[in-house]
Design an enzyme around this catalytic site. Structure first.
Site: not given
Ligand code: ATR
Length: 292
Positions: A24, A71, A75, A137-138, A159, A252
């Site tokens: 972190s 984190t 969360k 995702g989150g 997505n 980011g």
């Molecule tokens: P966070 O909490 O950081 O947002 P997460 O909940 O794991 O992390 O979300 C990751 C995001 O990246 C999701 O939207 C995931 O898509 P899916 O819902 O289809 O799983 C997306 N993601 C991860 N790898 C990907 C890839 N190779 N191509 C497209 N989207 C991807």
């Protein structure tokens, strides 16, 4: 013998809970900010296992620890251990900041405040615009609620897995009257006027990785501003492509910094002005780049 007065009987303790926690950046961020602001504060990382958040916080409260960041993966779990939760955090369904109150900890979400600040600092308004969110995702949750709060004209969720995008749409629609579309990545070019794009997927993350969730770079031609929540590598392919097409491109790392500053403001009831925020951001960015 030299006297060490970095920590003394009046030092206030803050920390971050997560698992894993050793990578972190928050301890460096928060201890730097506290020093700059002249506060007698120390901020330390705590590794807490899933299922043990409540026990950890009960102990922390008894010890008088003044506040925490929360984190991955806690969360959501942390929400059941709080005496109050701020409205924004409730809407997002996730808490990343805890503040000590007389009866227990109150929860906030500063991920959304950090993301909002990224736009503010660049002078970019979201109101009335088409906001495209890549990922569901989150982090996409904060992006969607920010778009709703700032009265985006419409929201497009893009997505890989439709069901996740649909769930995000339903959650967002509770607080947003505008139109929300759900599409897949190969329909990206069909968006009429993609003005603001927030990249929340993990595609492109990792040292030496050069991939983008947006394959056709002409997509960026109509875009005003992009944020990529990824900051390793420092300049992602997504950001680089967007910049090349003339977009305002926000790293980011800025979101990480500004969520941290927002947590600090909540804990200490202070306002860190834009100029000071920028100085801190630049110092921390220089340090981060040099140490990678
Ligand atoms: P966070 O909490 O950081 O947002 P997460 O909940 O794991 O992390 O979300 C990751 C995001 O990246 C999701 O939207 C995931 O898509 P899916 O819902 O289809 O799983 C997306 N993601 C991860 N790898 C990907 C890839 N190779 N191509 C497209 N989207 C991807």
């Amino acid at each position: 013998m030299s006297v060490i007065d970095l920590v003394n009987g009046k030092t206030k303790v803050f920390g971050i809970i997560g698992n894993p926690i050793e990578h972190s950046f928050s301890p460096i961020l928060q201890n730097t900010v506290a020093k700059e602001m002249g506060e007698n504060v120390v901020y330390v990382p705590f590794k807490v296992e899933s299922g043990e958040v409540k026990t950890a916080l009960n102990g922390a409260f008894k010890l008088g620890i003044c506040g925490f960041n929360v984190t991955v993966p806690h969360k959501k779990e942390v929400m059941e251990s709080l005496v109050a939760i701020d409205d924004l955090a409730l809407k997002i369904g996730a808490v990343n900041t805890l503040k000590y109150t007389e009866k227990g900890y109150k929860g906030y979400n500063t991920d959304i405040l950090g993301l909002g600040k990224c736009f503010d600092i660049e002078g970019i308004s979201i109101k009335g615009k088409t906001v495209v969110i890549l990922g569901a995702g989150g982090a996409a949750n904060s992006a969607a609620i920010l778009a709703a709060e700032r009265e985006a004209g419409n929201i497009v969720i893009v997505n890989r897995t439709k069901a996740n995008a649909q769930a995000l749409k339903e959650q967002t629609a509770l607080y947003y009257n505008g139109n929300i579309d759900v599409i897949s990545f190969n329909e990206l070019m069909s968006i009429e006027n993609p003005e603001i794009v927030i990249q929340t997927t993990s595609v492109g993350m990792g040292e030496g990785v050069w991939k983008s969730s947006v394959e056709n770079t002409s997509f960026f031609e109509k875009v005003q501003a992009v944020v990529d929540i990824v900051y390793t590598p420092w300049q992602t392919k997504f950001l680089s492509d967007a910049k090349e097409k003339g977009c305002v491109a926000i790293n980011g790392f800025d979101m990480l910094i500004y969520q941290g500053l927002a947590s600090y403001e909540i804990w200490h009831d202070v306002k860190i002005d834009d100029e000071r925020s920028k100085v801190l951001r630049n110092e921390l960015a220089d340090y981060y780049i040099a140490k990678r």
